[in-house]
Write a protein that holds these residues in place. Structure first.
Motif, PDB file in Angstrom:
ATOM      1  N   PHE A  40     -16.551  85.307  54.037  1.00 50.87           N
ATOM      2  CA  PHE A  40     -15.496  84.101  54.906  1.00 50.87           C
ATOM      3  C   PHE A  40     -15.233  82.865  53.908  1.00 50.87           C
ATOM      4  O   PHE A  40     -14.347  82.193  54.380  1.00 50.87           O
ATOM      5  CB  PHE A  40     -16.226  83.665  56.216  1.00 50.87           C
ATOM      6  N   LEU A  41     -16.076  82.792  52.947  1.00 52.36           N
ATOM      7  CA  LEU A  41     -15.679  81.832  51.999  1.00 52.36           C
ATOM      8  C   LEU A  41     -14.529  82.118  50.968  1.00 52.36           C
ATOM      9  O   LEU A  41     -14.449  83.084  50.431  1.00 52.36           O
ATOM     10  CB  LEU A  41     -16.877  81.514  50.966  1.00 52.36           C
ATOM     11  N   GLU A  42     -13.487  81.006  51.096  1.00 54.14           N
ATOM     12  CA  GLU A  42     -12.407  81.293  50.126  1.00 54.14           C
ATOM     13  C   GLU A  42     -12.882  81.174  48.611  1.00 54.14           C
ATOM     14  O   GLU A  42     -12.336  82.355  47.995  1.00 54.14           O
ATOM     15  CB  GLU A  42     -11.360  79.939  50.148  1.00 54.14           C
ATOM     16  N   ASN A  43     -13.835  80.552  48.237  1.00 55.63           N
ATOM     17  CA  ASN A  43     -14.432  80.545  46.862  1.00 55.63           C
ATOM     18  C   ASN A  43     -15.938  81.525  46.993  1.00 55.63           C
ATOM     19  O   ASN A  43     -16.670  80.316  47.006  1.00 55.63           O
ATOM     20  CB  ASN A  43     -14.328  79.246  46.035  1.00 55.63           C
ATOM     21  N   CYS A  44     -16.023  82.376  47.107  1.00 53.54           N
ATOM     22  CA  CYS A  44     -17.424  82.908  47.280  1.00 53.54           C
ATOM     23  C   CYS A  44     -18.369  82.948  46.056  1.00 53.54           C
ATOM     24  O   CYS A  44     -19.459  83.327  46.241  1.00 53.54           O
ATOM     25  CB  CYS A  44     -17.273  84.406  48.180  1.00 53.54           C
ATOM     26  N   GLY A  45     -17.745  82.891  44.902  1.00 52.52           N
ATOM     27  CA  GLY A  45     -18.428  82.922  43.867  1.00 52.52           C
ATOM     28  C   GLY A  45     -18.484  84.501  43.091  1.00 52.52           C
ATOM     29  O   GLY A  45     -19.194  84.626  42.290  1.00 52.52           O
ATOM     30  N   GLY A  46     -18.060  85.577  44.065  1.00 50.34           N
ATOM     31  CA  GLY A  46     -17.807  86.634  43.431  1.00 50.34           C
ATOM     32  C   GLY A  46     -16.830  87.119  42.849  1.00 50.34           C
ATOM     33  O   GLY A  46     -15.928  86.550  42.488  1.00 50.34           O
ATOM     34  N   GLY A  65      -3.013  88.799  50.756  1.00 53.46           N
ATOM     35  CA  GLY A  65      -3.620  87.940  51.566  1.00 53.46           C
ATOM     36  C   GLY A  65      -4.997  88.401  52.107  1.00 53.46           C
ATOM     37  O   GLY A  65      -5.679  87.640  52.803  1.00 53.46           O
ATOM     38  N   VAL A  66      -5.501  89.605  51.626  1.00 57.72           N
ATOM     39  CA  VAL A  66      -6.894  90.217  52.100  1.00 57.72           C
ATOM     40  C   VAL A  66      -7.625  90.270  50.970  1.00 57.72           C
ATOM     41  O   VAL A  66      -7.369  90.854  50.010  1.00 57.72           O
ATOM     42  CB  VAL A  66      -6.526  91.384  52.950  1.00 57.72           C
ATOM     43  N   LYS A  67      -8.939  89.603  51.070  1.00 53.68           N
ATOM     44  CA  LYS A  67      -9.967  89.745  50.147  1.00 53.68           C
ATOM     45  C   LYS A  67     -10.525  91.391  49.745  1.00 53.68           C
ATOM     46  O   LYS A  67     -10.962  91.918  50.880  1.00 53.68           O
ATOM     47  CB  LYS A  67     -10.978  88.994  50.444  1.00 53.68           C
ATOM     48  N   ASP A  68     -10.209  91.701  48.416  1.00 53.06           N
ATOM     49  CA  ASP A  68     -10.742  93.147  48.351  1.00 53.06           C
ATOM     50  C   ASP A  68     -12.030  92.966  47.382  1.00 53.06           C
ATOM     51  O   ASP A  68     -11.760  92.256  46.257  1.00 53.06           O
ATOM     52  CB  ASP A  68      -9.812  93.726  47.484  1.00 53.06           C
ATOM     53  N   CYS A  69     -13.147  93.107  47.967  1.00 51.01           N
ATOM     54  CA  CYS A  69     -14.405  92.870  47.117  1.00 51.01           C
ATOM     55  C   CYS A  69     -14.755  94.241  46.206  1.00 51.01           C
ATOM     56  O   CYS A  69     -16.086  94.071  45.767  1.00 51.01           O
ATOM     57  CB  CYS A  69     -15.567  92.322  47.969  1.00 51.01           C
ATOM     58  N   TYR A 129     -30.109  89.182  46.633  1.00 48.61           N
ATOM     59  CA  TYR A 129     -30.466  88.373  48.080  1.00 48.61           C
ATOM     60  C   TYR A 129     -30.881  86.873  47.818  1.00 48.61           C
ATOM     61  O   TYR A 129     -30.533  86.284  48.707  1.00 48.61           O
ATOM     62  CB  TYR A 129     -31.845  89.047  48.391  1.00 48.61           C
ATOM     63  N   ASP A 130     -31.448  86.584  46.646  1.00 50.63           N
ATOM     64  CA  ASP A 130     -31.646  85.193  46.718  1.00 50.63           C
ATOM     65  C   ASP A 130     -30.540  84.136  46.182  1.00 50.63           C
ATOM     66  O   ASP A 130     -30.237  83.153  46.820  1.00 50.63           O
ATOM     67  CB  ASP A 130     -32.753  84.941  45.278  1.00 50.63           C
ATOM     68  N   GLU A 131     -29.417  84.770  45.728  1.00 51.54           N
ATOM     69  CA  GLU A 131     -28.168  84.230  45.180  1.00 51.54           C
ATOM     70  C   GLU A 131     -27.436  83.790  46.835  1.00 51.54           C
ATOM     71  O   GLU A 131     -27.009  82.674  46.852  1.00 51.54           O
ATOM     72  CB  GLU A 131     -27.350  84.804  44.374  1.00 51.54           C
ATOM     73  N   ILE A 132     -27.453  84.876  47.363  1.00 55.75           N
ATOM     74  CA  ILE A 132     -26.798  84.830  48.820  1.00 55.75           C
ATOM     75  C   ILE A 132     -27.118  83.957  49.726  1.00 55.75           C
ATOM     76  O   ILE A 132     -26.777  82.870  50.190  1.00 55.75           O
ATOM     77  CB  ILE A 132     -26.442  86.180  49.439  1.00 55.75           C
ATOM     78  N   LEU A 133     -28.705  83.863  49.965  1.00 54.68           N
ATOM     79  CA  LEU A 133     -29.373  82.902  50.477  1.00 54.68           C
ATOM     80  C   LEU A 133     -29.113  81.670  50.236  1.00 54.68           C
ATOM     81  O   LEU A 133     -29.074  80.576  51.005  1.00 54.68           O
ATOM     82  CB  LEU A 133     -30.777  83.372  50.616  1.00 54.68           C
ATOM     83  N   ALA A 134     -29.313  81.305  48.872  1.00 55.31           N
ATOM     84  CA  ALA A 134     -28.949  79.980  48.302  1.00 55.31           C
ATOM     85  C   ALA A 134     -27.627  79.250  48.605  1.00 55.31           C
ATOM     86  O   ALA A 134     -27.415  78.310  49.197  1.00 55.31           O
ATOM     87  CB  ALA A 134     -29.288  79.953  46.779  1.00 55.31           C
ATOM     88  N   ARG A 135     -26.693  80.154  48.299  1.00 52.28           N
ATOM     89  CA  ARG A 135     -25.379  79.732  48.772  1.00 52.28           C
ATOM     90  C   ARG A 135     -25.192  79.607  50.215  1.00 52.28           C
ATOM     91  O   ARG A 135     -24.513  78.539  50.531  1.00 52.28           O
ATOM     92  CB  ARG A 135     -24.207  80.844  48.316  1.00 52.28           C
ATOM     93  N   LEU A 136     -25.730  80.280  51.118  1.00 58.27           N
ATOM     94  CA  LEU A 136     -25.586  79.961  52.551  1.00 58.27           C
ATOM     95  C   LEU A 136     -26.533  78.931  53.001  1.00 58.27           C
ATOM     96  O   LEU A 136     -25.626  78.014  53.711  1.00 58.27           O
ATOM     97  CB  LEU A 136     -26.368  81.293  53.357  1.00 58.27           C
ATOM     98  N   ARG A 137     -27.348  78.474  52.447  1.00 57.36           N
ATOM     99  CA  ARG A 137     -28.297  77.303  52.615  1.00 57.36           C
ATOM    100  C   ARG A 137     -27.186  76.054  52.106  1.00 57.36           C
ATOM    101  O   ARG A 137     -27.130  75.120  52.769  1.00 57.36           O
ATOM    102  CB  ARG A 137     -29.395  77.098  51.925  1.00 57.36           C
TER     103      ARG A 137
END
Length: 88
Positions: free
Chosen positions: A38-44, A51-55, A67-75
């Protein structure tokens, strides 16, 4: 790695591994759908297609340390939103 709350590998999934070039031996399926989508700049390593994000090229949530990277970003994002709302 062993399956745990930080890592889960589903080798029985018909899409496994779902990203080209992924290391199947260390592929983390825990975030099958990335919580940072959902983040425009997710870091990935995503690409916008019509207009659709392709990951597809992004392996960030699927690396063992993801896991640690994602949780840190969510916090971090939760802290920003709490601050914007005037909370502590």
């Amino acid at each position: 790695m062993e399956n745990s709350h930080r890592y889960f590998c589903n080798r029985d999934c018909r899409y496994f591994p779902c990203h080209p070039g992924a290391d199947a031996a260390a592929f983390n399926c825990l975030f099958c759908f990335c919580p940072l989508y959902f983040l425009e700049n997710c870091g990935g390593d995503c690409v916008l297609r019509h207009g659709v994000k392709d990951c597809t090229p992004c392996l960030r949530p699927h690396r063992p340390e993801g896991y640690d990277e994602i949780l840190a970003r969510l916090r971090e994002e939760a802290g920003k939103r709490r601050h914007e709302a005037g909370g502590a």
